[in-house]
Scaffold this motif. Structure first.
Motif, PDB file in Angstrom:
ATOM      1  N   CYS A 287       0.885  -1.157   0.000  1.00 61.09           N
ATOM      2  CA  CYS A 287       0.000   0.000   0.000  1.00 61.09           C
ATOM      3  C   CYS A 287       0.928   1.213   0.000  1.00 61.09           C
ATOM      4  O   CYS A 287       2.136   1.060  -0.109  1.00 61.09           O
ATOM      5  N   ASP A 301      -4.217   6.413   0.968  1.00 61.16           N
ATOM      6  CA  ASP A 301      -4.424   4.989   0.901  1.00 61.16           C
ATOM      7  C   ASP A 301      -4.358   4.397   2.299  1.00 61.16           C
ATOM      8  O   ASP A 301      -3.874   3.299   2.494  1.00 61.16           O
ATOM      9  N   GLY A 304      -6.045   1.082   2.398  1.00 64.77           N
ATOM     10  CA  GLY A 304      -5.258   0.003   1.804  1.00 64.77           C
ATOM     11  C   GLY A 304      -4.235  -0.548   2.770  1.00 64.77           C
ATOM     12  O   GLY A 304      -4.044  -1.772   2.867  1.00 64.77           O
ATOM     13  N   CYS A 305      -3.565   0.352   3.518  1.00 66.20           N
ATOM     14  CA  CYS A 305      -2.578  -0.120   4.491  1.00 66.20           C
ATOM     15  C   CYS A 305      -3.254  -0.896   5.618  1.00 66.20           C
ATOM     16  O   CYS A 305      -2.737  -1.925   6.078  1.00 66.20           O
ATOM     17  N   GLU A 357      -1.250  -5.471  -4.159  1.00 63.49           N
ATOM     18  CA  GLU A 357      -1.369  -4.158  -3.537  1.00 63.49           C
ATOM     19  C   GLU A 357      -2.831  -3.769  -3.372  1.00 63.49           C
ATOM     20  O   GLU A 357      -3.676  -4.110  -4.202  1.00 63.49           O
ATOM     21  N   ASP A 359      -4.784  -0.280  -3.247  1.00 61.37           N
ATOM     22  CA  ASP A 359      -4.675   1.181  -3.408  1.00 61.37           C
ATOM     23  C   ASP A 359      -5.790   1.689  -4.321  1.00 61.37           C
ATOM     24  O   ASP A 359      -5.539   2.353  -5.319  1.00 61.37           O
TER      25      ASP A 359
END
Length: 467
Positions: A287, A301, A304-305, A357, A359
């Motif tokens: 991310c 993001d 996302g993390c 990923e 994001d």
């Protein structure tokens, strides 16, 4: 306090006080001590708290995290403390240097004639400054980048270029590729033809009076000029002005005062769930930790993390995985993929098994893609079957990976894309509306559930995962 109230209270603690035991943050579910991967993913769908805990915390305690600045550094420090509190090992900040641009304090646009009124504008990344006195010039309207490209060389000398587009919402976000060039290359093309500045219609699908920012670029040999994004309503208003100006010139005063800070330090945050067999290449989940200055970076993001870290932790809760799961929270993605490139440069000789990923916001995952559907059909089919219960479809599209897994492309290794619903993403993307309240917690949990299932399969795959 009951468990729910205690968890909510814990979210308000500063980063150095994140002392709630990691196991207590996994969320309610039928398996507290021992359960299968499928049970853990199902439990995450119903009650994951980890992803929300991350994104709520970083947006509340840090807020905007402009690349290369002190705010981004605080974001990295917060993320490392959070990872350590959740039991991740080998947590580190891997530094790199970058050219840093900041937006400055003055962002103003005003039509002076023939329809005098202010417009709402924000500078684009890499924009030059007009100086505090601003620039006053005639505006030339280009409905598309293609029409801007066709303008004769020198025809924009002394003018401000206005570049538009017609972006619409799509589930897969594909309209970004259509409309994005207005931001990515519009200012550079206009400057090469003599324009003293450029304004664009924001690359977004909302109708709020809030510009979408983001980076722009200038070709080699073309000096950067001031460049800004008008909010979509203001850009539409400017288009109407051209329709009824009856050939009269439209004059704008534009004042943007961004600055370049030169080289500053950024970094990539990494942390691991260590696997049983260190000889096997790890699973890389990624991310980015930075955001633009004008929002708190919840959709882009922080979510996302939170998703990738929560998934790694849920997999660990089912027992130590065979392969190491490495979390990469890349720095300085927004201003040029600095962290992704730095990570690949630093680790190119350390093979990874697969990269993936998150994001693209926090809305539900609707499709699974890989780049090994042909090369490793059994594994692809197994993952596709496993996520179908979460409403995720299989796809024949070849995964190419997100911005922060350059290393997977550089190593030509396996890649997975878990495609999120982007229908409303560009209503929020790069705007002041990128805030926590835009996140749907049920959809966020669906992301965590799908990621838990996929990462758990990959982290316990004994054979090679080849594209």
């Amino acid at each position: 306090m009951n468990k729910t109230l205690f968890a909510l209270a814990a979210l308000s603690l500063p980063h150095f006080a994140l002392s709630t035991p990691a196991a207590a943050q996994l969320g309610p579910g039928p398996c507290e001590d021992s359960c299968s991967l499928e049970q853990r993913a199902d439990a995450a769908l119903e009650g994951d708290q980890l992803a929300w805990h991350f994104v709520e915390g970083i947006t509340t305690e840090v807020g905007p995290r402009q690349a290369g600045t002190e705010a981004e550094q605080r974001g990295r420090e917060w993320a490392m403390a959070w990872l350590r509190a959740q039991g991740f090992t080998n947590v580190a900040d891997e530094p790199f240097m970058m050219d840093t641009w900041v937006p400055g304090d003055t962002h103003e646009a005003e039509i002076l004639a023939p329809f005098a009124q202010p417009l709402v504008v924000q500078p684009l990344g890499n924009s030059a400054s007009t100086g505090p006195e601003g620039i006053t010039a005639e505006v030339v309207y280009f409905p598309t980048v293609a029409e801007l490209r066709e303008a004769p060389d020198g025809s924009l000398k002394g003018k401000i270029a206005f570049v538009s587009h017609a972006m619409t919402p799509t589930q897969d976000g594909s309209q970004y590729g259509f409309a994005g060039p207005a931001r990515w290359v519009g200012a550079g093309i206009a400057a090469s033809k003599g324009a003293v500045a450029t304004v664009i219609k924001s690359v977004g699908t909302d109708r709020n009076r809030l510009p979408h920012v983001g980076g722009t670029s200038f070709p080699e040999g073309v000096a950067p000029t001031p460049a800004g994004a008008l909010s979509v309503p203001d850009a539409l208003n400017l288009e109407r002005m051209f329709e009824r100006a009856d050939g009269k010139p439209i004059t704008m005063k534009l004042t943007l005062t961004p600055r370049r800070l030169g080289q500053t330090q950024s970094g990539n945050v990494v942390g691991e769930i260590v696997g049983r067999d260190p000889s096997l290449p790890p699973v890389l989940v990624a991310c980015h930790i930075d955001s633009w200055w004008n929002g708190t970076g919840a959709f882009d993001d922080g979510a996302g993390c939170g998703i990738v870290a929560a998934a790694a932790k849920h997999v660990a809760a089912t027992g130590q995985p065979l392969r190491t799961i490495r979390v990469l929270m890349a720095g300085a993605e927004e201003t040029g993929l600095w962290g992704s490139r730095a990570y690949s440069d630093a680790h190119i000789d350390e093979p990874i098994a697969v990269g993936l990923e998150s994001d693209f916001g926090a809305d539900r995952i609707w499709q699974f893609q890989s780049n090994f559907r042909v090369a490793n059909p059994d594994l692809h089919a197994r993952i596709a079957r496993a996520v179908a219960r979460f409403g995720v479809s299989d796809s024949t599209a070849v995964a190419s990976g997100g911005a922060d897994i350059n290393i997977a492309r550089d190593q030509e290794t396996a890649i997975i894309d878990l495609q999120q619903d982007g229908t409303r993403y560009f209503d929020i993307h790069h705007t002041p509306n990128d805030t926590l309240d835009r996140i749907d917690r049920a959809q966020l949990r669906q992301n965590v559930a799908v990621w838990t299932q996929v990462v758990g399969i990959l982290a316990n795959e004994e054979g090679p995962i080849k594209p």
